[in-house]
Design a protein around this motif. Structure first.
Motif, PDB file in Angstrom:
ATOM      1  N   ASP A 190      -1.804   5.232  -1.807  1.00  0.00           N
ATOM      2  CA  ASP A 190      -1.779   6.652  -2.181  1.00  0.00           C
ATOM      3  C   ASP A 190      -0.509   7.015  -2.939  1.00  0.00           C
ATOM      4  N   GLY A 191       0.187   5.980  -3.440  1.00  0.00           N
ATOM      5  CA  GLY A 191       1.417   6.226  -4.189  1.00  0.00           C
ATOM      6  C   GLY A 191       2.679   6.073  -3.369  1.00  0.00           C
ATOM      7  N   ASN A 192       2.547   5.898  -2.056  1.00  0.00           N
ATOM      8  CA  ASN A 192       3.712   5.747  -1.192  1.00  0.00           C
ATOM      9  C   ASN A 192       3.911   4.281  -0.818  1.00  0.00           C
ATOM     10  N   THR A 193       5.175   3.889  -0.603  1.00  0.00           N
ATOM     11  CA  THR A 193       5.530   2.506  -0.328  1.00  0.00           C
ATOM     12  C   THR A 193       6.495   2.424   0.849  1.00  0.00           C
ATOM     13  N   SER A 232       6.952  -4.146   9.526  1.00  0.00           N
ATOM     14  CA  SER A 232       5.658  -3.732  10.081  1.00  0.00           C
ATOM     15  C   SER A 232       5.657  -2.216  10.241  1.00  0.00           C
ATOM     16  N   PRO A 233       5.334  -1.487   9.199  1.00  0.00           N
ATOM     17  CA  PRO A 233       5.440  -0.033   9.253  1.00  0.00           C
ATOM     18  C   PRO A 233       4.216   0.625   9.889  1.00  0.00           C
ATOM     19  N   SER A 234       4.388   1.868  10.278  1.00  0.00           N
ATOM     20  CA  SER A 234       3.284   2.771  10.595  1.00  0.00           C
ATOM     21  C   SER A 234       3.239   3.823   9.495  1.00  0.00           C
ATOM     22  N   TYR A 235       2.040   4.253   9.152  1.00  0.00           N
ATOM     23  CA  TYR A 235       1.906   5.195   8.043  1.00  0.00           C
ATOM     24  C   TYR A 235       0.864   6.244   8.382  1.00  0.00           C
ATOM     25  N   THR A 295      -6.586   1.094  -0.880  1.00  0.00           N
ATOM     26  CA  THR A 295      -6.304  -0.340  -0.914  1.00  0.00           C
ATOM     27  C   THR A 295      -4.834  -0.542  -0.571  1.00  0.00           C
ATOM     28  N   VAL A 296      -4.587  -1.091   0.607  1.00  0.00           N
ATOM     29  CA  VAL A 296      -3.221  -1.337   1.074  1.00  0.00           C
ATOM     30  C   VAL A 296      -2.797  -2.738   0.619  1.00  0.00           C
ATOM     31  N   THR A 297      -1.604  -2.820   0.031  1.00  0.00           N
ATOM     32  CA  THR A 297      -1.110  -4.085  -0.511  1.00  0.00           C
ATOM     33  C   THR A 297       0.230  -4.429   0.128  1.00  0.00           C
TER      34      THR A 297
END
Length: 211
Positions: free
Chosen positions: A124-127, A132-135, A144-146
């Motif tokens: 969604d434009g955020n990085t 090991s993050p939580s979002y 699509t998570v990369t």
């Protein structure tokens, strides 16, 4: 004849696959040389070049003088060729993520191997550069998570893993009832007007009864 003294240096001592290594002979009192590179290759030259693949190798040099006396030098610290990183991750939840009120929290677990730095793109434009993050997603949709996993020891080689995650909107609740005015001891008909994505329901009629 003076006894030979075998000595050599290597450049580089570590790197990525394939690794070309230069061997510089620093021996004294020697006339002939035999290189044993520990990778299945050999050489008889004064100086040498060879290629190493993934692993740790302990090359040696045998220096021999005109009288047939010899000395051996071993590169005891080893030449290390690093394997490339492998990017991988999982998420929780890992399929349709239901938004709670106005947000959906997803926890990502990094399963990468041999990586030192990470770059997440949440679609969604955020990085993030956390391991090991939580979002938190605030808008329903398909993302699509990369994850890009990098290791500077392997010539900055990067591996990428992708996962599609769907964030679902919370269902909307609504209903109607008849008759529209309170009439004691009269059966009421309740009509469920919840949004089509709702799959489970619980009624509370305000008098202690529920369904």
């Amino acid at each position: 004849d003076p006894l030979p003294v075998a000595a050599f240096s290597v450049d580089p001592e570590s790197g990525c696959d394939p690794l070309l290594v230069n061997f510089t002979n620093n021996s004294t009192n020697a006339l002939s040389y035999s290189w044993v590179f520990d990778n299945g290759q050999f050489a008889q030259s004064e100086n040498a070049l060879t290629v190493f693949t993934i692993g740790t190798f302990y090359p040696s040099l045998i220096a021999t003088n005109t009288a047939g006396c010899s000395d051996t030098a071993l590169f005891s610290t080893g030449i290390t060729v690093y394997p490339p990183p492998v990017a991988d991750f999982s998420s929780s939840p890992d399929t349709g993520v239901l938004m709670k009120y106005t947000e959906a929290l997803v926890t990502f677990t990094n399963l990468s191997q041999r990586a030192e730095t990470y770059l997440w793109n949440f679609g969604d434009g955020n990085t993030s550069t956390a391991a090991s993050p939580s979002y938190t997603y605030t808008i329903p949709g398909t993302y699509t998570v990369t994850l890009a996993a990098n290791n500077p020891n392997t010539c900055n080689l990067t591996d990428t893993s992708r996962f599609v995650i769907q964030v679902l909107d919370a269902p909307l609740t609504n209903f109607s009832f008849l008759p529209a005015t309170v009439q004691p001891n009269t059966p009421y008909t309740f009509t469920n007007l919840a949004s089509a994505d709702a799959v489970r329901f619980k009624w509370n009629f305000g008098d202690g009864d529920s369904l």
